[in-house]
Design a protein around this motif. Structure first.
Motif, PDB file in Angstrom:
ATOM      1  N   GLY A   1     -11.970   1.617  -1.936  1.00 13.22           N
ATOM      2  CA  GLY A   1     -11.824   2.733  -2.851  1.00 13.22           C
ATOM      3  C   GLY A   1     -12.901   2.738  -3.922  1.00 13.22           C
ATOM      4  N   GLN A   2     -12.561   3.332  -5.071  1.00 14.16           N
ATOM      5  CA  GLN A   2     -13.529   3.518  -6.143  1.00 14.16           C
ATOM      6  C   GLN A   2     -13.936   2.188  -6.766  1.00 14.16           C
TER       7      GLN A   2
ATOM      8  N   ALA B   1       0.827  -1.205   0.000  1.00 13.30           N
ATOM      9  CA  ALA B   1       0.000   0.000   0.000  1.00 13.30           C
ATOM     10  C   ALA B   1       0.864   1.259   0.000  1.00 13.30           C
ATOM     11  N   TYR B   2       1.868   1.297   0.854  1.00 10.66           N
ATOM     12  CA  TYR B   2       2.740   2.467   0.946  1.00 10.66           C
ATOM     13  C   TYR B   2       3.497   2.699  -0.355  1.00 10.66           C
ATOM     14  N   CYS B   3       4.059   1.635  -0.913  1.00 10.66           N
ATOM     15  CA  CYS B   3       4.862   1.782  -2.130  1.00 10.66           C
ATOM     16  C   CYS B   3       4.031   2.330  -3.283  1.00 10.66           C
TER      17      CYS B   3
ATOM     18  N   TRP C   1     -12.902 -18.710   4.088  1.00 10.48           N
ATOM     19  CA  TRP C   1     -12.349 -18.711   2.746  1.00 10.48           C
ATOM     20  C   TRP C   1     -12.544 -17.324   2.143  1.00 10.48           C
ATOM     21  N   THR C   2     -11.448 -16.665   1.808  1.00  8.40           N
ATOM     22  CA  THR C   2     -11.503 -15.342   1.184  1.00  8.40           C
ATOM     23  C   THR C   2     -10.511 -15.297   0.033  1.00  8.40           C
ATOM     24  N   GLU C   3     -10.744 -14.345  -0.868  1.00  7.17           N
ATOM     25  CA  GLU C   3      -9.827 -14.099  -1.968  1.00  7.17           C
ATOM     26  C   GLU C   3      -9.579 -12.607  -2.060  1.00  7.17           C
ATOM     27  N   SER C   4      -8.485 -12.220  -2.718  1.00  4.14           N
ATOM     28  CA  SER C   4      -8.208 -10.797  -2.921  1.00  4.14           C
ATOM     29  C   SER C   4      -7.526 -10.608  -4.270  1.00  4.14           C
ATOM     30  N   TYR C   5      -7.920  -9.523  -4.954  1.00  3.24           N
ATOM     31  CA  TYR C   5      -7.423  -9.253  -6.298  1.00  3.24           C
ATOM     32  C   TYR C   5      -7.413  -7.746  -6.565  1.00  3.24           C
ATOM     33  N   PRO C   6      -6.612  -7.309  -7.554  1.00  5.00           N
ATOM     34  CA  PRO C   6      -6.854  -5.981  -8.120  1.00  5.00           C
ATOM     35  C   PRO C   6      -8.267  -5.948  -8.681  1.00  5.00           C
ATOM     36  N   ALA C   7      -8.961  -4.843  -8.492  1.00  7.17           N
ATOM     37  CA  ALA C   7     -10.395  -4.804  -8.803  1.00  7.17           C
ATOM     38  C   ALA C   7     -10.712  -5.179 -10.243  1.00  7.17           C
TER      39      ALA C   7
ATOM     40  N   TRP D   1      -3.167   1.889  -4.430  1.00 14.94           N
ATOM     41  CA  TRP D   1      -2.613   1.568  -3.109  1.00 14.94           C
ATOM     42  C   TRP D   1      -3.551   0.703  -2.274  1.00 14.94           C
ATOM     43  N   THR D   2      -4.838   0.649  -2.640  1.00 13.69           N
ATOM     44  CA  THR D   2      -5.771  -0.145  -1.833  1.00 13.69           C
ATOM     45  C   THR D   2      -5.720  -1.636  -2.157  1.00 13.69           C
ATOM     46  N   ILE D   3      -4.949  -2.034  -3.182  1.00 17.09           N
ATOM     47  CA  ILE D   3      -4.772  -3.473  -3.425  1.00 17.09           C
ATOM     48  C   ILE D   3      -4.112  -4.122  -2.211  1.00 17.09           C
ATOM     49  N   GLY D   4      -3.159  -3.433  -1.595  1.00 16.26           N
ATOM     50  CA  GLY D   4      -2.544  -3.946  -0.370  1.00 16.26           C
ATOM     51  C   GLY D   4      -3.560  -4.115   0.745  1.00 16.26           C
ATOM     52  N   LEU D   5      -4.521  -3.204   0.830  1.00 16.51           N
ATOM     53  CA  LEU D   5      -5.574  -3.315   1.846  1.00 16.51           C
ATOM     54  C   LEU D   5      -6.454  -4.526   1.572  1.00 16.51           C
TER      55      LEU D   5
END
Length: 300
Positions: free
Chosen positions: A237-238, A53-55, A210-216, A191-195
């Motif tokens: 985010g948006q 997120a910071y980077c 069970w969860t998943e996470s991705y770029p929107a 930056w919210t991909i890290g979140l």
């Protein structure tokens, strides 16, 4: 009334801690990266996702190339002007090893931690100690977000509104259907991909969900196939154009927040907590996990 868990206490304490961390970050110009420097930020688990997120936030502001790595995958031979290591305990073996090697190579570095002195301290050029944000529970909540508040403030961001949004997130009602959801897909942009990555990890750690996470925008490239009634699509985010209608047409529920995305992460932390309690789990001590990963010599 049942005694609230350490995790719940730590989640609820975040608004005040963000304000303290942001004040520190605004005054940290002498040790944090200068504009134009090429940097790497290293962490493990939750800390890696805060590094992401910071980077990305730093790059979007045009302040220089910023790469996030988990410690074991850091390319030690790649030249960087400065390397930041993020470790709540300061004892994680992989982080200590990286700092030793950076010290030997003469690479400028910063350690951000909650505990000092520790085994990594002698190898750090500068040490940022967020001891007020340390935690007794195993899973990270307030240290991670306080570190990100510190980072964001060091980039010149004003976080007064984020702190207010965090207070709303701490007080918001958690719908029962979120607690009962069979699956959650977390999405973010920039930056919210890290979140999103961190929210997914928090639910897995605390509640064995069970969860998943991705770029929107990757949602349309496969992940949407699992969306159905009783499942959530949680967007930081948006929301990309057309996604809300897609999720609705599949029978899923779109979860958004009208404030700072970091406050939305606090809401996700609370959902992870409530899902753990609903399953009879102790959110303070998830199975198989410890506060810090310290490897034996043969495991390096």
């Amino acid at each position: 009334m049942a005694e609230i868990s350490l995790t719940e206490q730590e989640i609820n304490s975040q608004p005040e801690l963000w304000a303290r961390a942001a004040e520190m970050g605004a005054k940290a110009a002498d040790m944090m990266p200068r504009d134009g420097e090429k940097i790497a930020v290293i962490g493990c688990g939750t800390s890696w996702f805060m590094a992401q997120a910071y980077c990305r936030a730093r790059e979007v502001l045009g302040k220089g190339i910023s790469d996030a790595f988990t410690a074991t995958e850091f390319p030690i031979d790649r030249p960087y002007d400065r390397v930041i290591c993020l470790s709540r305990s300061g004892t994680t073996t992989e982080i200590v090893d990286v700092l030793k090697r950076l010290h030997e190579r003469g690479t400028a570095n910063v350690l951000v931690t909650a505990v000092s002195p520790g085994p990594a301290t002698p190898f750090a050029d500068h040490e940022v100690v967020l001891d007020f944000a340390d935690e007794k529970s195993v899973v990270q909540t307030r240290f991670a977000t306080s570190a990100l508040a510190f980072f964001r403030a060091s980039l010149g961001e004003e976080l007064t509104a984020a702190v207010a949004d965090c207070r709303r997130a701490v007080a918001a009602e958690i719908p029962q259907r979120w607690i009962d959801a069979t699956e959650i897909t977390f999405l973010g942009t920039g930056w919210t991909i890290g979140l999103a990555n961190e929210a997914g990890l928090k639910c897995r750690e605390a509640s064995q969900s069970w969860t998943e996470s991705y770029p929107a925008m990757e949602y349309r490239h496969g992940p949407m196939s699992i969306t159905e009634p009783g499942r959530l699509v949680w967007v930081f985010g948006q929301v990309p154009e057309g996604m809300a209608a897609q999720v609705e047409s599949f029978g899923g529920e779109l979860c958004t927040f009208d404030g700072d995305p970091m406050a939305h992460l606090v809401l996700a932390q609370r959902v992870a907590l409530e899902r753990a309690l609903a399953r009879g789990l102790n959110p303070d001590t998830p199975r198989h996990l410890t506060r810090s990963v310290i490897l034996s010599e043969g495991q390096h």
